[in-house]
Motif scaffolding. Structure first.
Motif, PDB file in Angstrom:
ATOM      1  N   LEU A 196      -6.465   2.466   2.449  1.00 55.63           N
ATOM      2  CA  LEU A 196      -5.848   1.176   2.869  1.00 55.63           C
ATOM      3  C   LEU A 196      -4.487   1.581   3.927  1.00 55.63           C
ATOM      4  O   LEU A 196      -4.806   1.125   4.969  1.00 55.63           O
ATOM      5  CB  LEU A 196      -5.023   0.482   1.924  1.00 55.63           C
ATOM      6  N   LEU A 197      -3.980   2.808   3.725  1.00 56.72           N
ATOM      7  CA  LEU A 197      -3.008   3.267   4.494  1.00 56.72           C
ATOM      8  C   LEU A 197      -3.558   3.549   5.684  1.00 56.72           C
ATOM      9  O   LEU A 197      -3.204   3.844   6.957  1.00 56.72           O
ATOM     10  CB  LEU A 197      -2.100   4.231   4.004  1.00 56.72           C
ATOM     11  N   GLY A 198      -4.785   4.290   5.818  1.00 58.76           N
ATOM     12  CA  GLY A 198      -5.561   4.825   6.706  1.00 58.76           C
ATOM     13  C   GLY A 198      -6.389   3.730   7.549  1.00 58.76           C
ATOM     14  O   GLY A 198      -6.759   4.209   8.626  1.00 58.76           O
ATOM     15  N   ASP A 208      -6.997   6.318  -4.558  1.00 60.88           N
ATOM     16  CA  ASP A 208      -7.751   6.666  -3.726  1.00 60.88           C
ATOM     17  C   ASP A 208      -8.045   5.479  -2.659  1.00 60.88           C
ATOM     18  O   ASP A 208      -7.897   5.401  -1.389  1.00 60.88           O
ATOM     19  CB  ASP A 208      -9.123   7.054  -3.973  1.00 60.88           C
ATOM     20  N   ILE A 209      -7.882   4.263  -3.271  1.00 57.61           N
ATOM     21  CA  ILE A 209      -7.914   3.124  -2.303  1.00 57.61           C
ATOM     22  C   ILE A 209      -6.856   2.791  -1.587  1.00 57.61           C
ATOM     23  O   ILE A 209      -6.555   2.428  -0.446  1.00 57.61           O
ATOM     24  CB  ILE A 209      -8.225   1.906  -3.461  1.00 57.61           C
ATOM     25  N   ALA A 230       0.814  -1.203   0.016  1.00 57.39           N
ATOM     26  CA  ALA A 230      -0.104   0.167  -0.019  1.00 57.39           C
ATOM     27  C   ALA A 230       0.876   1.242   0.141  1.00 57.39           C
ATOM     28  O   ALA A 230       1.695   1.368   1.024  1.00 57.39           O
ATOM     29  CB  ALA A 230      -0.675  -0.124   1.348  1.00 57.39           C
ATOM     30  N   ALA A 231       0.839   2.116  -0.935  1.00 57.58           N
ATOM     31  CA  ALA A 231       1.535   3.285  -1.117  1.00 57.58           C
ATOM     32  C   ALA A 231       0.694   4.200  -2.023  1.00 57.58           C
ATOM     33  O   ALA A 231      -0.109   3.848  -2.877  1.00 57.58           O
ATOM     34  CB  ALA A 231       3.068   2.856  -1.716  1.00 57.58           C
TER      35      ALA A 231
END
Length: 318
Positions: free
Chosen positions: A274-276, A269-270, A153-154
């Motif tokens: 994911l990171l959040g 945006d995905i 995720a990045a």
């Protein structure tokens, strides 16, 4: 090498489970951000118990040591009307210096039994960086069908700033029912040719969102929806069951808007979501012959598994 073949039984569970985990460990050397193999020890043994119960598996032994195995699930209609056998990523493995010969003997013996029982479609999933095994099954008549890929995720830069991206719930699916219908039709066309039961697209999306932890994003411009992308915890491989993975299970952009980074904007945006929400990895699986999809996913994801298929001429059993 003197190889003996025996039926795969419960007494072989620990030996073949260790082989599966070692093969996965080797793939992690090429894709190091995949979840550690220790995360899957219990899951692999549980899956193997079910696979052994199918009674399709065999083990290869040399000097009283297991050097390989091959096992699959019986499927009445595997990518068509014929019966097939599917060997998942945890359904086969070899070890030693002559893995090619071991796989050749395993498949020769298994294929004979499978075809005798009327199973003429054969498929298996192989790690993407296991070149020796891929080449072995290529020479046994197998070709590529599906790709499993992963990314950390990045953030994704250079998105289309002219479109708006929104995460929508059940209240928003009516506006993208047409997109879902076009996505369904796209999959039936050349060169993809994946048939599917025709269903009400709005009702389908509503039902899909009824399940826990499923999420949908829509890209639009001037109130017109141009594309969507959705994620969920479930995926095709045991790796995707890791708690740090979410999987993209559907994406579509209107044909006339492809190439304008709308899909990249959705994916971006995905990634932020994911990171959040404490997800470190994002997975996707796709057909290699889905030209638009394959080109796109290949830009952002690293393949870790390929699914190969061979169809035997069923006239040999008629």
């Amino acid at each position: 090498m003197n190889i003996t073949i025996k039926n795969l039984e419960n007494c072989h569970l620990e030996g073949v489970a260790e082989m599966v985990l070692k093969n996965y460990q080797v793939e992690r050397k090429s894709v190091p951000f995949l979840p550690p193999e220790d995360n899957f020890k219990h899951l692999i043994r549980s899956r193997l118990k079910k696979l052994i119960a199918e009674k399709t598996g065999i083990v290869a032994r040399s000097n009283d040591k297991i050097i390989g195995f091959l096992a699959g699930y019986k499927i009445n209609e595997l990518w068509g009307n014929c019966k097939g056998i599917y060997c998942p990523d945890y359904g086969h493995g070899t070890m030693g210096d002559d893995r090619k010969k071991i796989y050749q003997q395993l498949y020769r013996y298994s294929a004979g039994k499978w075809v005798e029982d009327g199973f003429t479609q054969h498929a298996l999933t192989i790690y993407a960086h296991d070149r020796e095994t891929i080449d072995t099954f290529f020479w046994l008549g197998f070709g590529l069908r599906c790709v499993d890929a992963m990314r950390e995720a990045a953030a994704i830069e250079k998105n289309n700033t002219e479109v708006s991206i929104k995460k929508v719930g059940k209240e928003g699916v009516a506006k993208i029912a047409d997109l879902q219908d076009k996505f369904h039709n796209y999959l039936t066309k050349s060169p993809v040719f994946i048939p599917g039961e025709k269903e009400d697209p709005e009702k389908y999306l509503q039902g899909w969102l009824d399940n826990n932890n499923r999420h949908l994003w829509v890209a639009g411009k001037d109130k017109e929806p141009l594309g969507f992308m959705k994620i969920e915890p479930e995926g095709e491989r045991f790796i995707t069951e890791s708690e740090e993975v979410m999987n993209i299970t559907g994406a579509y952009v209107r044909e006339e808007h492809r190439g304008s980074r709308i899909a990249a904007s959705l994916l971006g945006d995905i990634q932020k979501w994911l990171l959040g929400n404490d997800y470190n990895l994002c997975g996707v699986d796709y057909e290699s012959f889905n030209l638009s999809g394959s080109d796109f996913w290949g830009q952002f994801f690293t393949p870790y598994a390929y699914s190969l298929v061979r169809r035997i001429d069923e006239r040999v059993i008629s």
